[in-house]
Design an enzyme around this catalytic site. Structure first.
Site, PDB file in Angstrom:
ATOM      1  N   ARG A 151      11.067  -1.351  11.155  1.00 16.59           N
ATOM      2  CA  ARG A 151      10.033  -0.862  11.900  1.00 16.59           C
ATOM      3  C   ARG A 151       9.717  -1.804  13.384  1.00 16.59           C
ATOM      4  O   ARG A 151      10.205  -3.023  13.144  1.00 16.59           O
ATOM      5  CB  ARG A 151       8.554  -0.652  11.270  1.00 16.59           C
ATOM      6  CG  ARG A 151       8.323   0.411  10.596  1.00 16.59           C
ATOM      7  CD  ARG A 151       7.379   0.562   9.707  1.00 16.59           C
ATOM      8  NE  ARG A 151       6.083  -0.120  10.083  1.00 16.59           N
ATOM      9  CZ  ARG A 151       4.995  -0.105   9.146  1.00 16.59           C
ATOM     10  NH1 ARG A 151       5.193   0.265   8.219  1.00 16.59           N
ATOM     11  NH2 ARG A 151       4.021  -0.863   9.734  1.00 16.59           N
ATOM     12  N   ARG A 175      -9.908   0.435   8.453  1.00 17.25           N
ATOM     13  CA  ARG A 175      -9.359  -1.065   8.635  1.00 17.25           C
ATOM     14  C   ARG A 175     -10.502  -1.872   9.291  1.00 17.25           C
ATOM     15  O   ARG A 175     -10.379  -2.946   9.680  1.00 17.25           O
ATOM     16  CB  ARG A 175      -8.085  -0.874   9.468  1.00 17.25           C
ATOM     17  CG  ARG A 175      -7.004  -1.662   8.906  1.00 17.25           C
ATOM     18  CD  ARG A 175      -5.878  -1.846   9.905  1.00 17.25           C
ATOM     19  NE  ARG A 175      -5.082  -0.581   9.231  1.00 17.25           N
ATOM     20  CZ  ARG A 175      -3.691  -0.678   8.915  1.00 17.25           C
ATOM     21  NH1 ARG A 175      -3.356  -2.032   9.225  1.00 17.25           N
ATOM     22  NH2 ARG A 175      -3.365   0.086   8.599  1.00 17.25           N
ATOM     23  N   ARG A 200      -0.264  -9.020  13.564  1.00 19.09           N
ATOM     24  CA  ARG A 200      -0.826  -7.992  12.504  1.00 19.09           C
ATOM     25  C   ARG A 200      -1.513  -8.847  11.539  1.00 19.09           C
ATOM     26  O   ARG A 200      -2.672  -8.297  11.066  1.00 19.09           O
ATOM     27  CB  ARG A 200       0.322  -7.162  11.817  1.00 19.09           C
ATOM     28  CG  ARG A 200       1.073  -6.067  12.958  1.00 19.09           C
ATOM     29  CD  ARG A 200       2.107  -5.554  12.528  1.00 19.09           C
ATOM     30  NE  ARG A 200       1.975  -4.913  11.162  1.00 19.09           N
ATOM     31  CZ  ARG A 200       3.155  -4.464  10.089  1.00 19.09           C
ATOM     32  NH1 ARG A 200       4.327  -5.142  10.688  1.00 19.09           N
ATOM     33  NH2 ARG A 200       2.661  -4.024   9.060  1.00 19.09           N
ATOM     34  N   ARG A 219      11.657  -5.284   4.976  1.00 23.75           N
ATOM     35  CA  ARG A 219      11.856  -4.071   4.803  1.00 23.75           C
ATOM     36  C   ARG A 219      12.583  -3.055   5.657  1.00 23.75           C
ATOM     37  O   ARG A 219      12.721  -3.123   6.818  1.00 23.75           O
ATOM     38  CB  ARG A 219      10.049  -3.799   5.209  1.00 23.75           C
ATOM     39  CG  ARG A 219      10.014  -2.091   5.367  1.00 23.75           C
ATOM     40  CD  ARG A 219       8.402  -1.917   5.244  1.00 23.75           C
ATOM     41  NE  ARG A 219       7.685  -2.510   6.345  1.00 23.75           N
ATOM     42  CZ  ARG A 219       6.581  -2.455   6.396  1.00 23.75           C
ATOM     43  NH1 ARG A 219       5.865  -1.643   5.617  1.00 23.75           N
ATOM     44  NH2 ARG A 219       5.855  -2.699   7.627  1.00 23.75           N
ATOM     45  N   LYS A 267       0.795  -1.388   0.121  1.00 22.70           N
ATOM     46  CA  LYS A 267      -0.054   0.151  -0.161  1.00 22.70           C
ATOM     47  C   LYS A 267       0.723   1.183   0.077  1.00 22.70           C
ATOM     48  O   LYS A 267       0.773   2.188  -0.785  1.00 22.70           O
ATOM     49  CB  LYS A 267      -0.925  -0.103   1.156  1.00 22.70           C
ATOM     50  CG  LYS A 267      -2.043  -1.115   1.674  1.00 22.70           C
ATOM     51  CD  LYS A 267      -2.874  -1.311   2.539  1.00 22.70           C
ATOM     52  CE  LYS A 267      -1.943  -1.238   3.866  1.00 22.70           C
ATOM     53  NZ  LYS A 267      -1.403  -2.223   4.226  1.00 22.70           N
TER      54      LYS A 267
HETATM   55  P1  AP5 Z   1       4.855  -1.593   1.940  1.00 22.98           P
HETATM   56  O1  AP5 Z   1       4.600  -0.672   0.777  1.00 22.98           O
HETATM   57  O2  AP5 Z   1       5.519  -0.872   3.141  1.00 22.98           O
HETATM   58  O3  AP5 Z   1       3.531  -2.495   2.403  1.00 22.98           O
HETATM   59  P2  AP5 Z   1       2.195  -1.796   3.341  1.00 22.98           P
HETATM   60  O4  AP5 Z   1       0.861  -2.388   2.531  1.00 22.98           O
HETATM   61  O5  AP5 Z   1       2.134  -0.227   3.323  1.00 22.98           O
HETATM   62  O6  AP5 Z   1       2.716  -2.431   4.724  1.00 22.98           O
HETATM   63  P3  AP5 Z   1       2.384  -1.804   6.134  1.00 22.98           P
HETATM   64  O7  AP5 Z   1       3.354  -2.786   7.131  1.00 22.98           O
HETATM   65  O8  AP5 Z   1       3.004  -0.379   6.000  1.00 22.98           O
HETATM   66  O9  AP5 Z   1       0.976  -1.823   6.310  1.00 22.98           O
HETATM   67  P4  AP5 Z   1       0.318  -1.970   7.714  1.00 22.98           P
HETATM   68  O10 AP5 Z   1      -1.128  -1.735   7.181  1.00 22.98           O
HETATM   69  O11 AP5 Z   1       0.648  -3.248   8.589  1.00 22.98           O
HETATM   70  O12 AP5 Z   1       1.023  -0.791   8.521  1.00 22.98           O
HETATM   71  P5  AP5 Z   1       0.538   0.710   9.022  1.00 22.98           P
HETATM   72  O13 AP5 Z   1       1.531   1.561   8.715  1.00 22.98           O
HETATM   73  O14 AP5 Z   1      -0.727   0.933   7.944  1.00 22.98           O
HETATM   74  O15 AP5 Z   1       5.597  -2.731   1.429  1.00 22.98           O
HETATM   75  C1  AP5 Z   1       6.137  -3.998   2.315  1.00 22.98           C
HETATM   76  C2  AP5 Z   1       7.444  -4.553   2.006  1.00 22.98           C
HETATM   77  O16 AP5 Z   1       7.372  -5.239   0.469  1.00 22.98           O
HETATM   78  C3  AP5 Z   1       8.522  -3.155   1.423  1.00 22.98           C
HETATM   79  O17 AP5 Z   1       9.769  -3.656   1.889  1.00 22.98           O
HETATM   80  C4  AP5 Z   1       8.466  -2.733  -0.138  1.00 22.98           C
HETATM   81  O18 AP5 Z   1       9.515  -2.534  -0.660  1.00 22.98           O
HETATM   82  C5  AP5 Z   1       8.248  -4.475  -0.605  1.00 22.98           C
HETATM   83  N1  AP5 Z   1       7.265  -4.492  -1.636  1.00 22.98           N
HETATM   84  C6  AP5 Z   1       6.047  -3.545  -1.867  1.00 22.98           C
HETATM   85  N2  AP5 Z   1       5.368  -3.855  -3.145  1.00 22.98           N
HETATM   86  C7  AP5 Z   1       6.192  -5.081  -3.486  1.00 22.98           C
HETATM   87  C8  AP5 Z   1       5.999  -5.769  -4.870  1.00 22.98           C
HETATM   88  N3  AP5 Z   1       4.873  -5.589  -5.750  1.00 22.98           N
HETATM   89  N4  AP5 Z   1       7.010  -6.763  -5.107  1.00 22.98           N
HETATM   90  C9  AP5 Z   1       8.051  -7.133  -4.092  1.00 22.98           C
HETATM   91  N5  AP5 Z   1       8.119  -6.253  -2.990  1.00 22.98           N
HETATM   92  C10 AP5 Z   1       7.240  -5.321  -2.649  1.00 22.98           C
HETATM   93  O19 AP5 Z   1      -0.066   0.520  10.318  1.00 22.98           O
HETATM   94  C11 AP5 Z   1       0.647   0.209  11.554  1.00 22.98           C
HETATM   95  C12 AP5 Z   1       0.091   0.098  12.725  1.00 22.98           C
HETATM   96  O20 AP5 Z   1      -0.742   1.280  13.078  1.00 22.98           O
HETATM   97  C13 AP5 Z   1      -1.131  -1.028  12.837  1.00 22.98           C
HETATM   98  O21 AP5 Z   1      -0.599  -2.231  13.122  1.00 22.98           O
HETATM   99  C14 AP5 Z   1      -2.250  -0.619  13.753  1.00 22.98           C
HETATM  100  O22 AP5 Z   1      -1.600  -0.807  15.166  1.00 22.98           O
HETATM  101  C15 AP5 Z   1      -1.972   0.909  13.698  1.00 22.98           C
HETATM  102  N6  AP5 Z   1      -3.213   1.492  12.634  1.00 22.98           N
HETATM  103  C16 AP5 Z   1      -2.846   2.147  11.169  1.00 22.98           C
HETATM  104  N7  AP5 Z   1      -3.975   2.368  10.833  1.00 22.98           N
HETATM  105  C17 AP5 Z   1      -4.927   1.870  11.604  1.00 22.98           C
HETATM  106  C18 AP5 Z   1      -6.337   2.077  11.400  1.00 22.98           C
HETATM  107  N8  AP5 Z   1      -6.921   2.528  10.449  1.00 22.98           N
HETATM  108  N9  AP5 Z   1      -7.264   1.619  12.620  1.00 22.98           N
HETATM  109  C19 AP5 Z   1      -6.658   1.017  13.700  1.00 22.98           C
HETATM  110  N10 AP5 Z   1      -5.255   0.893  13.911  1.00 22.98           N
HETATM  111  C20 AP5 Z   1      -4.326   1.372  12.883  1.00 22.98           C
END
Ligand code: AP5
Length: 218
Positions: free
Chosen positions: A160, A88, A171, A127, A13
């Site tokens: 992270r 989410r 997660r 990552r 994402k």
């Molecule tokens: P990346 O692009 O970083 O993936 P992502 O989908 O953004 O993953 P996140 O871990 O950031 O999502 P998340 O939803 O767990 O975390 P968030 O920060 O939102 O890609 C991942 C890796 O893969 C990278 O190394 C990249 O280079 C590689 N990659 C990408 N695309 C690729 C491809 N096509 N091929 C190969 N490699 C690839 O949330 C963190 C925390 O915040 C949550 O756990 C929760 O506690 C809280 N939180 C956030 N939002 C909410 C909400 N709405 N409600 C409640 N709690 C929330």
């Protein structure tokens, strides 16, 4: 345009949203990064969110919805934004629909990046992120030019806290439990599109651009 990117942790994402928001000329809002920034700055919101974020659980809806709705009030979201990591839960999706409806607006599309669990674990364990600009790298799929250093601004990259294997498992479980309801919500509104997120980054980007083109013309 108001666009939602859906997908399990590690689906790509953040990787795709940074490019797409720039391409569409809209703000990129990522609730995960908003929480991490507040935790780094030691704000009251950050202290409330910290135990949830660091253990891989969802921050309660009440806190998350209030933060997101406040961010939506800012001038750069008047005409649209790209939401990454929100909604989410079904309650978050409904709160977002209602807030936009009050402004005479609505979500245009929700795009689900589908990736297998095995691939998600592999991506998250490799990552590296930039604390300054939020750029995301992967040690084998998308390495920086100089190991450990951001290509864009030279900051030292970090792994992270919530990418530790035991937290990744939590997660994935927590998010899987909510995902189906969200997909059903947007499918019911005929706004759901799906992209095979397991392809290389550029191929995923091409598919996303193709999906968005008709919505941009409206
Ligand atoms: P990346 O692009 O970083 O993936 P992502 O989908 O953004 O993953 P996140 O871990 O950031 O999502 P998340 O939803 O767990 O975390 P968030 O920060 O939102 O890609 C991942 C890796 O893969 C990278 O190394 C990249 O280079 C590689 N990659 C990408 N695309 C690729 C491809 N096509 N091929 C190969 N490699 C690839 O949330 C963190 C925390 O915040 C949550 O756990 C929760 O506690 C809280 N939180 C956030 N939002 C909410 C909400 N709405 N409600 C409640 N709690 C929330």
């Amino acid at each position: 345009m108001f666009l939602v990117l859906l997908g399990l942790p590690g689906a790509g994402k953040g990787t795709q949203a940074a490019f797409l928001a720039q391409h569409l000329g809209v703000a990129h809002i990522t609730t995960g990064e908003l929480f991490r920034e507040n935790i780094r700055r030691g704000t009251e919101l950050g202290e409330k969110a910290r135990p949830y974020v660091e253990s891989g659980r969802l921050v309660p809806d009440e806190i998350t919805i209030a933060m997101l709705l406040e961010r939506l009030q800012e001038p750069d979201c008047r005409r649209g934004c790209l939401l990454d990591g929100f909604p989410r839960t079904l309650a978050q999706a409904r709160a977002l629909d209602e807030a936009l409806a009050r402004r005479g607006q609505a979500i245009d599309l929700a795009v689900y990046l589908r990736v297998s669990e095995e691939e998600l674990v592999r991506r998250l364990s490799g990552r590296w992120s930039c604390p300054t600009c939020g750029a995301v790298y992967h040690e084998t799929n998308a390495p920086p030019r100089v190991p450990g250093v951001c290509d864009r601004d030279g900051s030292r990259l970090y792994q992270r806290e919530d990418d530790r294997p035991e937290v990744v498992r939590t997660r994935l479980q927590v998010n899987m439990a909510q995902l189906q309801e969200l997909l059903d919500h947007y499918r019911g509104q005929s706004k759901l599109r799906e992209v095979d997120g397991e392809q290389p980054v550029e191929a995923v980007r091409e598919q996303l651009l193709a999906l968005l083109a008709p919505a941009q013309e409206r």
